[in-house]
Design a protein around this motif. Sequence first.
Motif, PDB file in Angstrom:
ATOM      1  N   GLY B 281      -3.252  -1.282   1.946  1.00  9.68           N
ATOM      2  CA  GLY B 281      -2.570  -0.073   1.480  1.00  9.68           C
ATOM      3  C   GLY B 281      -1.877  -0.335   0.164  1.00  9.68           C
ATOM      4  N   LEU B 282      -0.855   0.452  -0.127  1.00 13.35           N
ATOM      5  CA  LEU B 282      -0.097   0.261  -1.367  1.00 13.35           C
ATOM      6  C   LEU B 282       0.545  -1.120  -1.386  1.00 13.35           C
ATOM      7  CD1 LEU B 282       1.712   3.691  -1.775  1.00 13.35           C
ATOM      8  CD2 LEU B 282       0.079   2.686  -3.367  1.00 13.35           C
ATOM      9  N   ALA B 283       1.063  -1.549  -0.243  1.00 15.82           N
ATOM     10  CA  ALA B 283       1.773  -2.821  -0.190  1.00 15.82           C
ATOM     11  C   ALA B 283       0.856  -3.981  -0.548  1.00 15.82           C
ATOM     12  CB  ALA B 283       2.355  -3.027   1.206  1.00 15.82           C
ATOM     13  N   GLU B 284      -0.396  -3.899  -0.127  1.00 14.34           N
ATOM     14  CA  GLU B 284      -1.326  -5.004  -0.358  1.00 14.34           C
ATOM     15  C   GLU B 284      -2.069  -4.853  -1.674  1.00 14.34           C
ATOM     16  OE1 GLU B 284      -1.373  -3.062   2.325  1.00 14.34           O
ATOM     17  OE2 GLU B 284      -0.516  -4.346   3.886  1.00 14.34           O
ATOM     18  N   GLY B 285      -1.815  -3.779  -2.409  1.00 18.24           N
ATOM     19  CA  GLY B 285      -2.550  -3.547  -3.655  1.00 18.24           C
ATOM     20  C   GLY B 285      -3.970  -3.069  -3.414  1.00 18.24           C
ATOM     21  N   GLY B 286      -4.273  -2.661  -2.191  1.00 23.80           N
ATOM     22  CA  GLY B 286      -5.626  -2.182  -1.881  1.00 23.80           C
ATOM     23  C   GLY B 286      -5.892  -0.799  -2.441  1.00 23.80           C
ATOM     24  N   VAL B 287      -4.852   0.015  -2.483  1.00 26.60           N
ATOM     25  CA  VAL B 287      -4.961   1.308  -3.167  1.00 26.60           C
ATOM     26  C   VAL B 287      -3.812   1.395  -4.165  1.00 26.60           C
ATOM     27  CG1 VAL B 287      -6.095   2.555  -1.279  1.00 26.60           C
ATOM     28  CG2 VAL B 287      -3.618   2.485  -1.376  1.00 26.60           C
ATOM     29  N   ASP B 288      -4.025   2.148  -5.218  1.00 24.48           N
ATOM     30  CA  ASP B 288      -2.989   2.261  -6.242  1.00 24.48           C
ATOM     31  C   ASP B 288      -3.339   3.406  -7.166  1.00 24.48           C
ATOM     32  OD1 ASP B 288      -0.700   1.696  -7.642  1.00 24.48           O
ATOM     33  OD2 ASP B 288      -1.111  -0.444  -7.783  1.00 24.48           O
ATOM     34  N   TRP B 289      -2.450   3.686  -8.116  1.00 19.08           N
ATOM     35  CA  TRP B 289      -2.780   4.680  -9.129  1.00 19.08           C
ATOM     36  C   TRP B 289      -2.946   3.965 -10.454  1.00 19.08           C
ATOM     37  CZ3 TRP B 289       0.778   6.519 -13.072  1.00 19.08           C
ATOM     38  CH2 TRP B 289       2.019   5.858 -13.058  1.00 19.08           C
ATOM     39  N   ALA B 290      -3.770   4.518 -11.331  1.00 19.52           N
ATOM     40  CA  ALA B 290      -4.138   3.812 -12.564  1.00 19.52           C
ATOM     41  C   ALA B 290      -3.340   4.332 -13.735  1.00 19.52           C
ATOM     42  CB  ALA B 290      -5.627   3.982 -12.826  1.00 19.52           C
ATOM     43  N   LEU B 291      -2.770   3.401 -14.477  1.00 21.15           N
ATOM     44  CA  LEU B 291      -2.068   3.745 -15.709  1.00 21.15           C
ATOM     45  C   LEU B 291      -2.598   2.839 -16.810  1.00 21.15           C
ATOM     46  CD1 LEU B 291       0.271   5.358 -17.051  1.00 21.15           C
ATOM     47  CD2 LEU B 291       1.763   3.448 -16.485  1.00 21.15           C
ATOM     48  N   ASP B 292      -3.194   3.438 -17.831  1.00 22.51           N
ATOM     49  CA  ASP B 292      -3.655   2.629 -18.951  1.00 22.51           C
ATOM     50  C   ASP B 292      -3.487   3.432 -20.233  1.00 22.51           C
ATOM     51  OD1 ASP B 292      -5.714   4.451 -18.884  1.00 22.51           O
ATOM     52  OD2 ASP B 292      -7.146   3.093 -17.956  1.00 22.51           O
ATOM     53  N   GLU B 293      -4.075   2.940 -21.337  1.00 22.77           N
ATOM     54  CA  GLU B 293      -3.831   3.617 -22.617  1.00 22.77           C
ATOM     55  C   GLU B 293      -4.429   5.026 -22.641  1.00 22.77           C
ATOM     56  OE1 GLU B 293      -5.739   1.043 -22.158  1.00 22.77           O
ATOM     57  OE2 GLU B 293      -7.708   1.374 -23.067  1.00 22.77           O
ATOM     58  N   ASN B 294      -5.407   5.301 -21.748  1.00 28.30           N
ATOM     59  CA  ASN B 294      -6.053   6.605 -21.755  1.00 28.30           C
ATOM     60  C   ASN B 294      -5.170   7.722 -21.201  1.00 28.30           C
ATOM     61  OD1 ASN B 294      -8.633   5.757 -22.769  1.00 28.30           O
ATOM     62  ND2 ASN B 294      -8.922   4.737 -20.802  1.00 28.30           N
ATOM     63  N   ASN B 295      -4.274   7.361 -20.301  1.00 26.22           N
ATOM     64  CA  ASN B 295      -3.441   8.421 -19.730  1.00 26.22           C
ATOM     65  C   ASN B 295      -1.953   8.192 -19.971  1.00 26.22           C
ATOM     66  OD1 ASN B 295      -3.183   6.272 -17.957  1.00 26.22           O
ATOM     67  ND2 ASN B 295      -3.094   7.557 -16.126  1.00 26.22           N
ATOM     68  N   ALA B 296      -1.632   7.213 -20.818  1.00 21.24           N
ATOM     69  CA  ALA B 296      -0.219   6.880 -21.038  1.00 21.24           C
ATOM     70  C   ALA B 296       0.564   8.093 -21.525  1.00 21.24           C
ATOM     71  CB  ALA B 296      -0.111   5.738 -22.041  1.00 21.24           C
ATOM     72  N   ALA B 297      -0.074   8.920 -22.366  1.00 20.24           N
ATOM     73  CA  ALA B 297       0.629  10.065 -22.941  1.00 20.24           C
ATOM     74  C   ALA B 297       0.880  11.164 -21.912  1.00 20.24           C
ATOM     75  CB  ALA B 297      -0.166  10.614 -24.122  1.00 20.24           C
ATOM     76  N   LEU B 298       0.115  11.142 -20.828  1.00 25.24           N
ATOM     77  CA  LEU B 298       0.219  12.223 -19.844  1.00 25.24           C
ATOM     78  C   LEU B 298       1.301  11.972 -18.805  1.00 25.24           C
ATOM     79  CD1 LEU B 298      -3.604  12.629 -19.170  1.00 25.24           C
ATOM     80  CD2 LEU B 298      -2.175  14.160 -20.514  1.00 25.24           C
ATOM     81  N   VAL B 299       1.648  10.707 -18.647  1.00 27.63           N
ATOM     82  CA  VAL B 299       2.583  10.341 -17.583  1.00 27.63           C
ATOM     83  C   VAL B 299       3.963  10.102 -18.199  1.00 27.63           C
ATOM     84  CG1 VAL B 299       3.008   8.760 -15.678  1.00 27.63           C
ATOM     85  CG2 VAL B 299       0.664   9.271 -16.344  1.00 27.63           C
ATOM     86  N   THR B 300       4.922  10.937 -17.854  1.00 27.81           N
ATOM     87  CA  THR B 300       6.272  10.799 -18.415  1.00 27.81           C
ATOM     88  C   THR B 300       7.035   9.694 -17.686  1.00 27.81           C
ATOM     89  OG1 THR B 300       7.169  12.383 -16.850  1.00 27.81           O
ATOM     90  CG2 THR B 300       6.346  13.272 -18.932  1.00 27.81           C
TER      91      THR B 300
END
Lengths: 368, 332
Positions: B281-300
């Motif tokens: 799960g989230l704790a094990e890093g098995g699922v997560d959300w992606a943040l990179d240069e492509n969406n950096a501007a969209l996420v405040t």
Amino acid sequence: MSTGQLPRWVDLGLIPLINLVAAFFVSGLVVILIGESPVEAVQVLIWGSLGFGEGIGFTLFYATNFIFTGLAVAVAFHAGLFNIGGEGQAYIGGLGVAAACLLLDHIVPWWVTMPFAVAGAALMGAAWAFIPGYLQATRGSHVVITTIMFNFIAASLMVYLLVNVIGEAGSMQPETRTFVEGGRLPFLTDIIPGVDFGTAPVNFSLILALLACIGVWLLIWRTRLGYEIRSYGANPDAAVYAGINPVRTIVITMMISGGLAGMMAINEVMGSQHRLLIEFVTGYGFVGIAVALMGRAHPVGIVLAAILFGMLYQGGAELSFEIPAITRDMIVVIQGLVILFAGALEYMFRPTLVRLFASRRAPAAAAG
Amino acid sequence: MKKLFAMSAAASVMLACASALAADIQPAVLYDLGGKFDKSFNEAAHSGAQRFLEDTGIEYRDFELQNDSQREQALRNFARRGMNPIVAIGFSQANAVEKVAAEYPDTQFAIVDMVVDLPNVRSIVFKEHEGSYIVGMLAAMASETGKVGFVGGMDIPLIRKFACGYKQGVLAVNADAEVFQNMTGTTGAAWNDPVKGGELAKSQFDRGADVVYHAAGATGIGVLQAAADAGKLGIGVDSNQNGLHPGSVLSSMIKRVDVAVYQAFDDAKNDNWTSGFEVLGLAEGGVDWALDENNAALVTEEMKAAVAQAKNQIISGEIVVHDYMSDQNCPF
């Protein structure tokens, strides 16, 4: 009609053979294009499908499916109907098989369950084909359109039932519980002494399929109903003029056709998977069209064509296993070429052969 | 060229053999019916195996299924040839793995997305609902209309699990939000129908949605395309799909199937193989959300803080994300 222009052995033997060779020739070119040896590919394909017991078992297992769906298409052909809904009819047929197995498997042995499963499969398949047949007969809605649309309705219905109604709770896979002994057809390996098909799932359904072939032959060529079906297919107007009831003929033909397609589910559900699961038909219904075309809508031809397609399925799997560069999409290309040459381009070589045999026969006739 | 490549591959295999004793594993992957290039679930498995090949030089075998009867056949073919470990991708493989793993007790098997309880099988399942909850929060925060969409592939329990977690996440941020849900179809084609995916997304936009999340395999390519065309936001799934339409993909719910495959191969190579039940799960890093240069501007910054907090709360158990599979029901 082009029959009669050629000797029977050319019509039934030589032309399919030439088509097959042409298909394999073009497939060979494709194999060369991706940088593999076509000779090796053919060797693996034939060894994989016929070279050892388990391979033969799988070939026959697939052939069983194709015999049922091929017969289904063929029966409709004889009445001039093009039933391309074998996929959906087989899918719904699974419901009949599963119903019989789920209700009876704890109580009775397999040979008691089997007749109920066969009847269930045939009834459900026939019921699914009844509606398109009835609409065609009374409203003129073309079966090609309605049967293919019924495939999608069948898929939706089955997903609904398996996910919400009869599926096993808590399972990711939409499927029923696994049947116990009373709901499983015996594998041929276990019932025929001295035959070793390894772990191949070829089962008692093969015998049912061959019985169905005999049944279809008797029906089409030895019964009054078969005569009506053939007459209606040859010329609907003349058939009606001769007193054949078109509504009755169309509806009954479609129901027989659907029933045969539905019986394919026996092989998959009761014979191999031992549970009803989503998408178990995976294209066998559509391949049945090619099998019927190639087998000239005759049971003997259908058995031979079904074995050929069984070989392509099983040999193809071994091929993509042995030579990873040949992916499953390549196998589909090869199967597609066989269908193209054997079905769609069936008449490509015919004019040449007719001319060839006519020129050979003409001097003989002149001399006589 | 080809020969050269083969020679260098052979050389690297020889070197690998010389350097590591346990390196002589022959790993194999069996993909599900979707095929290995589905841009999503199976492809993630493929990229994990591929990365293992690049890192270690150890070749692997794989197989793409054409029908259900081939599942057991392919697993047996692998096992018979001494392939070890054998990783089966997808819940549909469970029955086949159960049968074949019992026949070959000395071979290690792994199955993704399903549990098979045998001493030589590692079962890896993911908490997709947790990752979906997080992207649901992001969607609700990014939405201006208070309406968001979900496009699923085939209507099966697994996809309802995604949808349910997503909805819970959306409602956690904005209790008045509306969530439109559509499934693409009822056949396997539903995983590979980008045109229909795009149409479903458009219809949701017409109803006022401005963020849409897909869990639909290759169908989702059309969903993200439609979002980019309409100037709305899409959310990717399984692999990091942020780069497909930079600036139009809000984030991706990553399911690390690649890591699961890589880990299975690597554990076998290092003699660290463990069988049993792994829940990622989230704790094990098995699922997560992606943040990179492509969406950096969209996420405040505000969004980042909110999801970081929610993530901690989920890991600590303060927030319980409802698992559709636990009761076949979504209470939202």
